[in-house]
Write an enzyme that holds these catalytic residues in place. Structure first.
Site, PDB file in Angstrom:
ATOM      1  N   THR A 280      -3.355   9.186  -2.456  1.00 34.02           N
ATOM      2  CA  THR A 280      -3.070   9.467  -1.052  1.00 34.02           C
ATOM      3  C   THR A 280      -1.565   9.477  -0.770  1.00 34.02           C
ATOM      4  OG1 THR A 280      -3.414   7.124  -0.596  1.00 34.02           O
ATOM      5  CG2 THR A 280      -5.269   8.590  -0.213  1.00 34.02           C
ATOM      6  N   PHE A 409      -4.980   5.658   8.226  1.00 26.27           N
ATOM      7  CA  PHE A 409      -5.381   4.605   7.293  1.00 26.27           C
ATOM      8  C   PHE A 409      -6.735   4.005   7.648  1.00 26.27           C
ATOM      9  CE2 PHE A 409      -0.709   4.689   7.326  1.00 26.27           C
ATOM     10  CZ  PHE A 409      -0.474   4.967   5.981  1.00 26.27           C
ATOM     11  N   CYS A 416      -7.023   0.514   5.494  1.00 27.63           N
ATOM     12  CA  CYS A 416      -6.325   0.442   4.206  1.00 27.63           C
ATOM     13  C   CYS A 416      -5.459  -0.815   4.125  1.00 27.63           C
ATOM     14  CB  CYS A 416      -5.470   1.684   4.018  1.00 27.63           C
ATOM     15  SG  CYS A 416      -4.473   1.651   2.521  1.00 27.63           S
TER      16      CYS A 416
END
Length: 571
Positions: A280, A409, A416
């Site tokens: 990512t 996120f 995350c």
């Protein structure tokens, strides 16, 4: 197990108010996320996509996402695609069900790894790998060959998470081709994404066998990482692997109170971090470089920020504290993630029967998928959300915006865990690259977004030239024609380009691109929430009359800004 909450069979209200797009006849494309974005543009912020009997409920408006982000009504949902990822990542942090005990154990054990003190510990490893990138790009600049941006960003982020997180060096830049781990990982992610789109009765034995071989290879690499640490005799807990291997033990090997992870879960967590920790971030950096390449003003603003920090030194040695002094580079990354969040969707699961939007029924256990790129194009972002504009992340603009408008996120307690790690390494590398190189668009590249569960630019290459002190002076001169863009005011006034002494950055006012200190009285707000005329600090205060003539509530056009830069370059 597919759901952590059992759906109730009884009916709620009729659902004929939710548009349904049936893709069974046409099938899903190779870019299903972008296909879903097109459906959202057609059907609006709530719709269902039906495919071979399976329906997925998508939402993308700020109001609806605010509701599904409510932890009292919704929990993380493990989608059909994540079920496929569990085939090789098991019960890692990203793919664990809410009621699996290993998620809570791992979260408690690993949280200290992402505290401020740990970020400081990881900084040298991040800088070491950043220097590998510049060494590689120096060679490409010298021989005039292009760089494959996404490929090199993937090499960088894999080496960084390997060194900083596990003390293992993948040495990706010593290879002519990507590390085999990356190739196997991409194929596993591709398998996870495409398995959902299979037509019933079709034969996929060959693809499944190839997937199993790739999954076994990923596991073997992780076993090698663990074996290397065990053989070294290191018992510290200053990185992710040390924390996981030492959980439940004191330094002398005796047990201590607290959670401990079993060996299988340690493997799953490492696979999760190796995937989520680099795939990512590499996409985010690639998109950021693309948008800077296409926006000369933003590129020069990023260069000026780095130049003011590091001067004419081509190979600076950035400290941990320096990264916090690069607010505009961080804004560029945030804006790139707004337009193309590299983990582009997340699912929420209703805890009980409920309505969203006051009229759309969601049953207990039903999944709702947030289409993040369309949330990031919600009208709350203004009248031109497709435009790249780092000013959207100036302090005043952020303070005025709902926290649920920006979700690259994920959300809630399952968001995350490594986002600060990712943003620190990405901010540092982005600033180092724009400080060191002129970026040359040798193919007039047009963005194509590749999907392998995550997103990144496809086929994006650059050629490079080393920047010189003359180049840096030209940037200062070019930006001087823009409002608030006087040349090198840090050197003339001391401290910062705005003349303020170094120290905490004030918040809440537009103005200086460096610290957001007010250079004039705050401007009236436009309907989009951004101060009129000054782009929330991106262009600073209004300049001399006639320099940039603005219509009320509008910024200079991109063509006008390019013209200003071209005139300055010829003076």
């Amino acid at each position: 197990m597919t759901d952590t909450i059992a759906p109730r069979p009884d009916e709620l209200a009729p659902e004929d108010t939710i548009p349904v797009a049936d893709s069974s006849a046409t099938g899903l494309t190779t870019t299903p996320l972008q296909q879903a974005m097109d459906l959202a543009r057609t059907h609006g912020p709530v719709f269902k996509r039906r495919f071979n009997g399976h329906e997925t409920l998508f939402v993308s408006s700020l109001d609806l996402v605010t509701e599904v982000a409510d932890e009292s009504r919704f929990a993380k949902g493990v989608s059909v695609v994540l079920e496929n990822v569990r085939e090789f990542a098991g019960d890692g942090l990203f793919t664990a069900y809410n009621d699996e005990p290993n998620w809570a154990k791992a979260h408690e054990i690993l949280m200290p790894a992402f505290a401020l003190g740990s970020m400081r510990t990881y900084h040298p490893a991040m800088l070491k790998v950043a220097r590998r990138v510049t060494a590689c790009w120096d060679r490409r600049a010298a021989d005039g060959s292009p760089v494959d941006v996404a490929d090199d960003m993937t090499r960088m982020t894999l080496d960084t998470i390997g060194l900083a997180g596990f003390g293992f060096d993948f040495e990706s830049f010593a290879r002519d081709t990507p590390h085999p781990f990356v190739e196997s990982m991409v194929r596993c992610l591709q398998w996870s994404m495409t398995k959902f789109a299979r037509r019933p009765g079709s034969d996929h034995c060959a693809q499944d066998a190839a997937f199993r071989a790739d999954a076994e290879y990923l596991a073997s690499v992780v076993d090698e990482v663990i074996a290397a640490r065990t053989a070294s005799g290191e018992t510290g807990d200053d990185d992710l692997l040390g924390l996981m291997l030492g959980a439940g033990e004191d330094g002398d090997g005796t047990t201590r109170p607290g959670p401990a992870l079993d060996p299988a879960n340690v493997r799953n967590q490492i696979i999760t971090f190796l995937i989520a920790g680099h795939e990512t971030t590499s996409g985010a950096l690639s998109f950021a470089l693309y948008y800077l390449l296409k926006d000369p003003v933003a590129l020069r603003m990023a260069q000026r920020e780095a130049d003011e920090l590091w001067g004419d030194e081509a190979d600076p040695d950035p400290s941990f504290e320096d990264i916090g002094r690069l607010p505009f580079a961080r804004q560029v990354l945030n804006e790139a993630l707004r337009l193309w969040p590299t983990a582009a969707a997340f699912s929420r699961q209703a805890r009980e029967d409920t309505l969203i939007g006051g009229r759309f029924p969601v049953r207990a256990g039903e999944m709702v998928t947030v289409l993040t790129p369309m949330l990031h194009r919600d009208p709350s972002w203004g009248d031109n959300p497709e435009m790249f504009d780092p000013a959207r992340f100036g302090p005043e603009a952020e303070a005025a915006r709902s926290p649920h408008a920006y979700k690259p996120f994920g959300t809630g307690e399952r968001a995350c865990i490594g986002r600060q790690f990712a943003l620190h390494e990405a901010t540092m590398l982005l600033a180092l690259l724009v400080h060191r190189y002129r970026l040359i668009d040798h193919t007039d590249y047009r963005l194509r977004v590749k999907e392998t569960l995550t997103l990144k630019p496809d086929g994006f290459t650059l050629t490079l030239a080393a920047r010189t002190p003359g180049d840096r002076a030209a940037v200062r001169a070019a930006l001087a024609v823009l409002p608030g863009g006087g040349p090198s005011r840090r050197k003339r006034r001391g401290g910062r380009p705005c003349g303020r002494a170094a120290g905490p950055r004030p918040a809440g006012y537009p103005g200086c691109w460096c610290c957001s200190a007010p250079t004039t009285a705050p401007a009236a707000s436009s309907p989009s929430g951004s101060p009129r005329g000054d782009r929330s600090g991106f262009l600073g205060r209004r300049g001399t009359a006639g320099r940039v003539r603005r219509r009320a509530g509008r910024r200079p056009s991109r063509r006008h800004r390019r013209r200003l830069l071209q005139r300055a370059a010829h003076r």
